[in-house]
Design a protein around this motif. Structure first.
Motif, mmCIF file in Angstrom:
data_model
loop_
_atom_site.group_PDB
_atom_site.id
_atom_site.type_symbol
_atom_site.label_atom_id
_atom_site.label_comp_id
_atom_site.label_asym_id
_atom_site.label_seq_id
_atom_site.Cartn_x
_atom_site.Cartn_y
_atom_site.Cartn_z
ATOM 1 N N ILE A 1 0.837 -1.191 0.000
ATOM 2 C CA ILE A 1 0.000 0.000 0.000
ATOM 3 C C ILE A 1 0.877 1.248 0.000
ATOM 4 O O ILE A 1 0.576 2.239 -0.651
ATOM 5 C CB ILE A 1 -0.947 -0.037 1.214
ATOM 6 N N GLN A 2 1.997 1.161 0.723
ATOM 7 C CA GLN A 2 2.897 2.313 0.777
ATOM 8 C C GLN A 2 3.474 2.628 -0.609
ATOM 9 O O GLN A 2 3.612 3.801 -0.967
ATOM 10 C CB GLN A 2 4.027 2.063 1.787
ATOM 11 N N MET B 1 0.823 4.442 -2.546
ATOM 12 C CA MET B 1 0.678 5.823 -2.105
ATOM 13 C C MET B 1 1.808 6.684 -2.649
ATOM 14 O O MET B 1 1.596 7.812 -3.074
ATOM 15 C CB MET B 1 0.648 5.899 -0.581
ATOM 16 N N GLU C 1 -13.646 -0.878 6.675
ATOM 17 C CA GLU C 1 -12.339 -0.718 6.047
ATOM 18 C C GLU C 1 -11.935 0.733 5.871
ATOM 19 O O GLU C 1 -10.766 1.035 5.645
ATOM 20 C CB GLU C 1 -12.334 -1.401 4.676
ATOM 21 N N PHE D 1 -12.588 5.341 11.006
ATOM 22 C CA PHE D 1 -12.289 5.123 12.418
ATOM 23 C C PHE D 1 -13.440 5.781 13.172
ATOM 24 O O PHE D 1 -13.388 6.963 13.496
ATOM 25 C CB PHE D 1 -10.958 5.760 12.783
ATOM 26 N N TRP E 1 -8.337 10.694 0.953
ATOM 27 C CA TRP E 1 -7.462 10.200 -0.111
ATOM 28 C C TRP E 1 -7.060 11.287 -1.074
ATOM 29 O O TRP E 1 -5.939 11.287 -1.567
ATOM 30 C CB TRP E 1 -8.112 9.026 -0.821
ATOM 31 N N TYR F 1 -3.755 5.411 18.039
ATOM 32 C CA TYR F 1 -5.195 5.558 18.289
ATOM 33 C C TYR F 1 -5.996 5.008 17.111
ATOM 34 O O TYR F 1 -7.010 4.336 17.283
ATOM 35 C CB TYR F 1 -5.570 7.030 18.488
ATOM 36 N N LEU F 2 -5.549 5.337 15.899
ATOM 37 C CA LEU F 2 -6.280 4.899 14.713
ATOM 38 C C LEU F 2 -6.278 3.371 14.607
ATOM 39 O O LEU F 2 -7.298 2.764 14.298
ATOM 40 C CB LEU F 2 -5.676 5.523 13.452
ATOM 41 N N SER G 1 -8.638 1.976 17.023
ATOM 42 C CA SER G 1 -10.024 2.246 16.677
ATOM 43 C C SER G 1 -10.518 1.316 15.578
ATOM 44 O O SER G 1 -11.640 0.814 15.638
ATOM 45 C CB SER G 1 -10.137 3.701 16.229
ATOM 46 N N ASN G 2 -9.689 1.064 14.564
ATOM 47 C CA ASN G 2 -10.078 0.162 13.484
ATOM 48 C C ASN G 2 -8.837 -0.262 12.706
ATOM 49 O O ASN G 2 -8.366 0.451 11.824
ATOM 50 C CB ASN G 2 -11.085 0.860 12.557
ATOM 51 N N LYS H 1 -8.279 -2.562 10.523
ATOM 52 C CA LYS H 1 -8.438 -2.836 9.103
ATOM 53 C C LYS H 1 -8.417 -1.535 8.296
ATOM 54 O O LYS H 1 -7.754 -1.438 7.260
ATOM 55 C CB LYS H 1 -9.767 -3.554 8.881
ATOM 56 N N ALA H 2 -9.156 -0.540 8.810
ATOM 57 C CA ALA H 2 -9.168 0.745 8.119
ATOM 58 C C ALA H 2 -7.775 1.352 8.132
ATOM 59 O O ALA H 2 -7.374 2.030 7.181
ATOM 60 C CB ALA H 2 -10.169 1.689 8.775
ATOM 61 N N ALA H 3 -7.018 1.121 9.210
ATOM 62 C CA ALA H 3 -5.664 1.661 9.282
ATOM 63 C C ALA H 3 -4.808 1.056 8.179
ATOM 64 O O ALA H 3 -4.052 1.761 7.518
ATOM 65 C CB ALA H 3 -5.061 1.372 10.658
ATOM 66 N N ILE H 4 -4.962 -0.249 7.959
ATOM 67 C CA ILE H 4 -4.196 -0.897 6.885
ATOM 68 C C ILE H 4 -4.563 -0.267 5.542
ATOM 69 O O ILE H 4 -3.701 0.116 4.768
ATOM 70 C CB ILE H 4 -4.493 -2.414 6.848
ATOM 71 N N PHE H 5 -5.881 -0.109 5.304
ATOM 72 C CA PHE H 5 -6.319 0.449 4.030
ATOM 73 C C PHE H 5 -5.954 1.921 3.881
ATOM 74 O O PHE H 5 -5.976 2.457 2.780
ATOM 75 C CB PHE H 5 -7.827 0.249 3.827
ATOM 76 N N SER H 6 -5.653 2.592 4.997
ATOM 77 C CA SER H 6 -5.226 3.989 4.896
ATOM 78 C C SER H 6 -3.729 4.082 4.670
ATOM 79 O O SER H 6 -3.184 5.175 4.642
ATOM 80 C CB SER H 6 -5.569 4.746 6.173
ATOM 81 N N GLY H 7 -3.067 2.938 4.568
ATOM 82 C CA GLY H 7 -1.635 2.967 4.324
ATOM 83 C C GLY H 7 -0.807 3.169 5.569
ATOM 84 O O GLY H 7 0.373 3.492 5.490
ATOM 85 N N ILE H 8 -1.420 3.014 6.746
ATOM 86 C CA ILE H 8 -0.639 3.078 7.985
ATOM 87 C C ILE H 8 0.084 1.748 8.144
ATOM 88 O O ILE H 8 -0.515 0.681 7.956
ATOM 89 C CB ILE H 8 -1.564 3.350 9.190
ATOM 90 N N LYS H 9 1.363 1.810 8.492
ATOM 91 C CA LYS H 9 2.107 0.554 8.659
ATOM 92 C C LYS H 9 1.761 -0.048 10.011
ATOM 93 O O LYS H 9 2.438 0.189 11.019
ATOM 94 C CB LYS H 9 3.602 0.821 8.547
#
Lengths: 498, 326, 330
Positions: free
Chosen positions: A324-325, A328, A342, A345, A412, C204-205, C208-209, C211-219
């Protein structure tokens, strides 16, 4: 005159001072296929919970099979033959099909012991009632979505259902599966079982139902025989305004260097030999049946489940997208299918949701974030995307579905992405917000971003995309120019692949 | 899924057999009746605990208060029986300890189901409260003069044999109680509506409510049963070692949870079998009991159990990640 | 101005409520124990006691923020303090000069941090890379770390630490004890880290979620690993303070700290399901607990009675939180 299974009159219900249902009346006759339509938050789910006895009404009359109830309990509702099939089907993934089908009966009959033969018999009988065969010793988690739905329907029918309420039953089904579901609903009708179809997909309600009741802001705004409605009048009733269906037109030229191009992109067991190109300002739709490999393709382009073979080019330069990185870094953004699990938050603030992946841009010395700048950027983004909220510190949970989806979109776009991949951008979004989101997407495209829309919603694709690609068994089978494309042509294209 | 369970149990059995042969090969006294009888005897207490923990884990929860509950139950029982100079039937201490266990289990169930609290933290709290209460207000002294019925129970053997050196060894009758309870729990889980309800609750709580399961009752049943089993395990333990020590059983929760997880139960709920749990218990008991036989000092016991638990959970997690797909 | 204050009180509702509880506890103890509680001596002794629990609670908060839990913290603390103590006892020549001892102390601190970090790395690896549920992973590693400590010490206490070493746990700068200073510095550091940096907000993210963190590109995996490693370092540091304060290291010191650190975290407003919690909450909660604990000791409560109270207290807070959440919903 056929017996009325449900008859609600002047139902009112408030939560914490807010009137959610205002003098709502509804009736369903034996063997009737009805539709309850309305945008998210119009009160239809509250109404279902009142029919199933989960909530008590504040005032109004409820009669089931001509017996009136002043305080309906869930058990009464079940005894009167009302069965609700929720979107998540309420099945037990860890138990077998046979157990899932027989457990309710088991609990209902207050038997203390379970008999395997009895269980299998019930399973067989209930599947036979809807004319389906399947291996009843499989666990439910092994079944595809449509199989789970069949189990849920069979269970409802076996529980002597006289009315089956289906909450958004087609959301996760493919076109073919939807058709067999409709056939099943008609089959049930012949047996005298009514269906209350809760949906906001206009085409489907016109297809299957005999009677439509439309709700808006807790009131019934229109009700009558399906023949008396058409798409325009339904949309108008649901949203309270006219929504134009003007098609998207792309002004660019196909000779231009593509923003994103793939060459023979393949992933074992998912897709192969995918050649795709996307130019500045284009909106390209990708559709296909569930399991065609289209979701896998989207995830491969975003790097979350990388491809094994083939090349990806950005502006003509080959790039490697393994994570994903990587995506991006190369200016590719992805708005996932299920925003609740997905995308968002929910308990976190709007601000954190907006900047989840861009906080790094606001780092000052030693990694401290510049919150002044963050607040300014946030309010810009909110006005730009039309996100309505008094305070960016509010949890994103407090926003409506449409606003939430705009938050994900804004997140995004703030990464400066040049390629935007959307997977089911308006699933679970009401018609009004859907229109706004489409408008925003066109704006984004006009600013030079290339947009790929992965969707099931044929109408959405035709109106918003300049090209539509059809995926089947992991390959592109058709490329259609959508300028003069008709819906049924695309449907036929999809059907031809069966 | 059933097939996978069976395979999991088969695997466990193979590992168990392999381990037995390895240990037996390096020290032949492993196969002596003295050793085997003592291994069976020491699996009783852990096994009865494990049955309770299995129920809780299948329902989607976790219980780490059971050692505290067990100690509380047997200590109060013994103290009371000594006070009234009890000499009656062995049934009485069992029933009393079990009843105290049930009450504490129901307390857990009440807190978890009424206030929708996280089982780990609730049972951490009740465990601490129960232990603290016992030692602060009931007593801290170890009672070594147990009532006669308990002493008799500890001497109850279903098979005895005199060895060449004249010492007598026996196969403890308490193992029968373990077997009976295991059959009971297996019966409940497999063929009663309540048992299937425990699986249903662990599989999907909301669906269980909608299907008409009396979810609250299932919670009370599960934790109450776990409490009852903890009370029984406690009184057996105290009888077998012939001491009622209020500081006993500390740290056993880890070994028991390890055994249940090893046996194929999943912390996310809805999965686990009695057979797997029993095999898991045997495995842990075998490892613990064989360290000395193969020449590893007992200091290493904790490390070994830790490594076994880490490896087992890591393997399970890894397997479900690669096979599970979605 | 008044409106601003009202807004702050409202947005920091939990913290405000907690502060009120703490002040009430304090007042209660002053009233119950006139002349002994409200004394400089008591305050000094408290300022040596609570920082180690405070530091462990910070570590617990880190794990709970991401929706996990770390039951191995005390195990890590003891392992680190034992390895450190071994350096003094086995490696450092007897009768070393002052300078050499100081150099060894620096080395021991570095060692403890390294041990803590490595233990945290193992936790993080199991939880993030192998997807082992945090309860199981840290229950296993708790046993493992404590087990190693027992193997090393045969269960006995390691004693004979140099006098200079005890400064860490018993010294003071002016009126402030060194443990307190260490704790306050860490607290400020974490308050800033969690609220004002990308890494902190990511935690925190994730809580909180995920899966969403993964999809947001957070490692996600990397952040989880780092958070458990930092937690391990904190535990190692707490271990040092414990061994320095008591001048000994032992495999089963402070086992009740696990419950207490969870209690402090939950009391301080950290949600056990992840995604919310503040460093300031930890400070106020640990103070409340210390007031209670000191007060109980002066009232001649046994340690067992305290254990009882902590358990009941933990349950009570969870129940109160349940009711506040219910009220906020409607």
């Amino acid at each position: 005159m056929p017996n009325r299974i449900v008859c609600l009159a002047d139902i009112e219900k408030s939560f914490g001072g807010v009137k959610v249902l205002n003098k709502v009346s509804l009736s369903v006759k034996e063997g009737e296929i009805c539709c309850l339509a309305g945008e998210n938050g119009c009160g239809k789910s509250t109404l279902i919970k009142i029919i199933s006895g989960v909530y008590a009404q504040d005032s109004g009359q409820i009669a089931l099979n001509d017996r009136s109830y002043s305080r309906l309990k869930p058990i009464d509702s079940i005894r009167e033959g009302i069965q609700v099939i929720y979107q998540d089907f309420s099945l037990f993934p860890n138990l077998t099909v046979a157990e899932n089908l027989s457990l309710s009966d088991q609990v209902e009959s207050r038997r203390a012991f379970v008999s395997l033969t009895n269980m299998r018999r019930i399973a067989r009988e209930s599947l036979a009632m809807i004319g389906i065969e399947m291996d009843t010793d499989k666990t439910v988690e092994e079944l595809p979505v449509s199989g789970k739905q069949l189990v849920a329907i069979a269970r409802a029918v076996y529980c002597n259902a006289r009315l089956i309420i289906m909450d958004e039953p087609t959301t996760t089904l493919t076109q073919k599966e939807i058709e067999s579901l409709f056939a099943l609903i008609r089959h049930l009708k012949e047996k005298g079982i009514s269906t209350l179809f809760v949906s906001h997909k206009i085409r489907e309600m016109l297809d299957i139902t005999e009677k439509i009741t439309i709700m808006r802001n807790g009131r019934v705004v229109a009700s009558g025989d399906t023949g008396a409605f058409d798409e325009v009048s339904i949309t108008q009733a649901m949203t309270g305004r006219d929504i134009g269906g003007e098609r998207f037109h792309w002004g660019g030229s196909l000779d231009e260097e593509p923003l994103l191009r793939t060459e023979k992109l393949s992933k074992k067991g998912a897709f192969s030999g995918i050649d795709l190109s996307l130019r500045r300002g284009e909106m390209v739709g990708i559709t296909g049946l569930l399991g065609s490999g289209r979701t896998e393709l989207a995830l491969a382009l975003f790097g979350s489940a990388p491809s094994d073979e083939g090349k990806i080019f950005r502006n003509g330069v080959e790039v490697s997208i393994r994570s994903i990185q990587d995506a991006m870094k190369n200016g590719i953004a992805y708005v996932p299918e299920d925003r609740l699990t997905e995308g968002l938050f929910l308990d976190q603030s709007i601000e954190r949701n907006l900047f989840a992946n861009t906080y790094k841009k606001f780092e000052t010395f030693v990694g401290m974030l510049n919150f002044k700048k963050i607040r300014v950027t946030a309010s810009e983004a909110m006005s730009n995307y039309g996100i309505v909220s008094p305070d960016i510190a509010m949890p994103v949970r407090s926003l409506s579905g449409g606003n939430q989806q705009r938050v994900v979109l804004a997140r995004w776009m703030s990464t400066g992405a040049q390629v935007l991949i959307l997977n089911g951008p308006t699933v679970g979004v009401d018609v009004g917000s859907k229109f706004d989101i489409h408008k925003k997407l066109r704006e984004i495209a006009n600013s030079g971003v290339g947009i790929l829309i992965f969707s099931d919603d044929i109408q959405e694709l035709i109106i918003n995309c300049n090209r539509i690609l059809v995926v089947h068994k992991g390959r592109f089978t058709n490329e259609l120019d959508s300028e003069f494309l008709k819906e049924h042509d695309l449907v036929e294209c999809l059907n031809a692949n069966r | 899924m059933n097939k996978i369970f069976k395979r999991n149990e088969l695997w466990l059995f193979c590992i168990l057999a392999l381990l037995a042969f390895l240990v037996g090969g390096s020290n032949s006294s492993f196969w002596s009746r003295t050793n085997l009888f003592s291994l069976f005897k020491s699996s009783v207490v852990m096994g009865v605990f494990a049955l309770g923990v299995l129920l809780v884990i299948v329902s989607g929860g976790i219980d780490i208060s059971f050692p505290a509950v067990a100690v509380f139950s047997f200590y109060i029982t013994v103290k009371y029986l000594l006070y009234i100079k009890f000499t009656g039937s062995i049934v009485m201490p069992f029933v009393m300890s079990m009843t105290i266990g049930i009450i504490l289990g129901l307390l857990n169930a009440f807190l978890i189901s009424t206030f929708k609290l996280i089982p780990l933290i609730v049972t951490l709290g009740t465990g601490s409260a129960v232990t603290g209460f016992l030692r602060a207000f009931v007593g801290t002294t170890t009672l070594s003069n147990l009532p006669q019925p308990l002493i008799d129970f500890s001497r109850w053997n279903i098979y005895t044999e005199t060895l060449a050196d004249g010492s007598v060894i026996g196969f403890s009758g308490s193992f029968l109680i373990f077997v009976a309870l295991a059959l009971l729990v297996a019966f409940i889980l497999r063929v009663t509506t309540m048992g299937r309800g425990v699986y249903a609750l662990g599989g999907d709580q909301i669906a269980a409510v909608r299907a008409g399961f009396p979810v609250r009752k299932i919670y009370y049943f599960t934790y109450g049963m776990a409490g009852a089993l903890a009370g029984i395990a406690g009184i057996i333990h105290c009888s077998l070692i012939r001491l009622a020590n209020p500081r006993d059983l500390e740290g056993i929760e880890l070994e028991v949870i390890a055994a249940v997880v090893l046996g194929g139960a999943s912390l996310t709920g809805g999965k686990g079998t009695v057979l797997g749990t029993i095999l898991g218990v045997f495995l842990i008991v075998l490892i613990k009991g064989s360290l000395i036989l193969v020449g590893i000092p007992t200091d290493w016991q904790k490390v070994t159990i830790g490594v076994v638990l880490i490896t087992a959970t890591a393997l399970t997690a890894y397997r479900s990640a690669t096979h599970g797909g979605r | 101005m008044a409106q601003g204050l009202g807004k702050i009180i409202k947005s920091e509702n939990n913290i405000f409520q907690l502060a009120v509880i703490t002040i009430c506890t304090f007042a209660l103890m002053c009233w119950l124990l006139p002349g002994t509680f409200l004394t400089m001596r008591n305050f000094r002794s408290m300022s040596f006691q609570f920082p180690e629990l405070g530091i462990l609670s910070l570590a617990m908060m880190l794990a709970m923020l991401t929706g996990g839990i770390d039951l191995s913290l005390v195990g890590i603390a003891n392992l680190a303090s034992i390895l450190g103590a071994f350096v003094f006892v086995k490696l450092m020549p007897a009768n070393s000069s002052h300078e050499v001892v100081v150099a060894y102390i620096v080395g021991v601190v570095a060692l403890a941090l390294f041990v803590g970090m490595s233990c945290g790395l193992l936790n993080g690896f199991l939880i993030s890379k192998l997807n082992v549920p945090p309860i199981l992973a840290t229950l296993g590693t708790m046993q493992f770390y404590t087990g190693i400590a027992i193997v090393l010490t045969k269960g006995a206490a390691v004693i004979g630490l140099p006098t200079q070493y005890s400064v860490i746990g018993n010294g003071s700068l002016g009126v402030f004890s060194i443990p307190l200073i260490i704790f306050i510095v860490l607290l400020i550091f974490f308050a800033i880290l969690l609220r004002k940096t990308n890494f902190g907000i990511n935690l925190y993210l994730i809580g909180s979620n995920a899966k969403a963190a993964i999809f947001s590109g957070i490692k996600v995996n990397k952040n989880l690993m780092i958070s458990y490693m930092i937690g391990g370092c904190l535990a190692g540091l707490a271990g040092l303070i414990m061994s320095s304060r008591t001048n000994a290291a032992k495999a089963d010191y402070g086992t009740s700290y696990i419950l207490q650190s969870i209690l402090v975290a939950v009391l301080g407003g950290v949600k056990p399901t992840g995604g919310s919690g503040k460093a300031i909450g930890i400070l106020i909660a640990v103070l409340a607990l210390q007031f209670l604990s000191s007060g109980f000791s002066m009232l001649r409560f046994s340690n067992f009675a305290k254990e009882f109270v902590w358990g009941v207290f933990l349950l009570a807070i969870m129940i109160v939180n349940y009711f506040t959440n219910e009220r906020n919903k409607t």
